[in-house]
Scaffold this active site. Structure first.
Site, mmCIF file in Angstrom:
data_model
loop_
_atom_site.group_PDB
_atom_site.id
_atom_site.type_symbol
_atom_site.label_atom_id
_atom_site.label_comp_id
_atom_site.label_asym_id
_atom_site.label_seq_id
_atom_site.Cartn_x
_atom_site.Cartn_y
_atom_site.Cartn_z
ATOM 1 C CE1 TYR A 126 -3.253 2.897 0.340
ATOM 2 C CE2 TYR A 126 -2.556 3.163 2.630
ATOM 3 C CZ TYR A 126 -3.275 3.604 1.539
ATOM 4 O OH TYR A 126 -4.023 4.771 1.628
ATOM 5 C CG ASP A 169 -4.034 1.796 -3.399
ATOM 6 O OD1 ASP A 169 -3.608 2.331 -4.448
ATOM 7 O OD2 ASP A 169 -4.707 2.410 -2.542
ATOM 8 C CG HIS A 272 -9.087 1.488 -4.257
ATOM 9 N ND1 HIS A 272 -7.940 1.624 -5.007
ATOM 10 C CD2 HIS A 272 -9.046 2.487 -3.333
ATOM 11 C CE1 HIS A 272 -7.237 2.654 -4.576
ATOM 12 N NE2 HIS A 272 -7.893 3.195 -3.560
#
Length: 282
Positions: A126, A169, A272
């Protein structure tokens, strides 16, 4: 404190074919019902989550066990960040992973998965979002983002990956058709040249863009739509912030990658949507 948690057991050989889902869930405890629905719909072997936003003592181990994920490796903190790898098959937490930017802010977890052809190292990242101002001198969050990607690039360059998958992500949309308007977003955080060039350099340390192997670069491909869009589907101002990278020695096993766009319409969704990877690990 961030922790890695492992349910220890003997690691068996995998069945032929595996399904992996990566998803920025934007609060695991809040969206457990959505995760359960996705698991029932897609039946994944492995789920990688980002932005779990839950400290390790409160991680919903039992609820995830009941979904079939009795093997869990996670790092979390209260209210921010957090990553997790959930698996139906045993995991071995990877050792020697860096404390990125010496912040201990729970942005990366890695684990080894045994297969008939040898282990696969799975990374779940992330990357910092970077705030709104694309200037590292004016915006400490953007400076942190660039430093994080630079550090990751340097580490992977010194430790060339093999039989590895990197998902998560990454908060950067690197290609022209990874955003709804290349021209209008060149000065917007997530698509600035300072970010996109760095992300490409990181991938070039030994990975290939598996998503763009399935969907050509000439086609629009998004995984994120802002909460600010009143009708996200009509405006379709998306970005591809979520990624699946594979090392060349695994690319022959790539079968399919799908973006579960309809999940964005579910009640109380993340901004998302999940990405599904089907591959043969042998």
């Amino acid at each position: 404190m961030c922790k890695r948690v492992l349910v220890k057991t003997r690691i068996p050989v995998d069945p032929v074919g595996m399904r992996l889902i990566t998803w920025n869930i934007n609060s695991l405890r809040l969206r457990l019902p959505l995760l359960k629905q996705i698991v029932e719909q897609e039946n994944p072997d492995i789920v990688c989550l980002q932005e779990t936003k839950v400290p390790d003592p409160l991680f919903p181990v039992q609820a995830l066990n009941e979904m079939g994920f009795v093997h869990q490796v996670y790092k979390g903190m209260k209210g921010y960040n957090g990553v997790a790898i959930l698996s139906r098959q045993p995991l071995e937490p990877a050792s020697g992973m860096p404390d990125w930017c010496t912040r201990s802010d729970c942005r990366h977890v890695a684990a080894s998965i045994a297969t008939s052809a040898g282990p696969i190292l799975l990374h779940d990242f992330y990357v910092p979002a970077g705030g709104d101002i694309p200037d590292p001198d004016e915006n400490e969050k953007f400076a942190h983002k660039l430093a994080f990607v630079d550090e990751a690039t340097g580490w992977f360059a010194r430790t060339p990956p093999a039989r590895s998958i990197l998902v998560g992500d990454l908060n950067i949309a690197p290609l022209e058709h990874d955003v709804w308007s290349h021209r209008q977003l060149l000065k917007i955080v997530s698509h600035t040249p300072a970010e996109t060039e760095r992300l490409k350099a990181w991938m070039a340390t030994g990975f290939q863009d598996a998503m763009r192997t399935i969907t050509p670069e000439s086609e629009k491909l998004y995984t994120w739509w802002s909460y600010r869009n009143r009708d996200w589907r009509k405006s379709n101002r998306g970005r591809r912030l979520d990624h699946v990278w594979m090392t060349p020695d695994l690319m022959h096993g790539l079968r399919d990658i799908r973006v579960l766009k309809d999940v964005r319409d579910w009640e109380s969704p993340s901004d998302h949507v999940p990405v599904v990877l089907d591959f043969d690990p042998a």
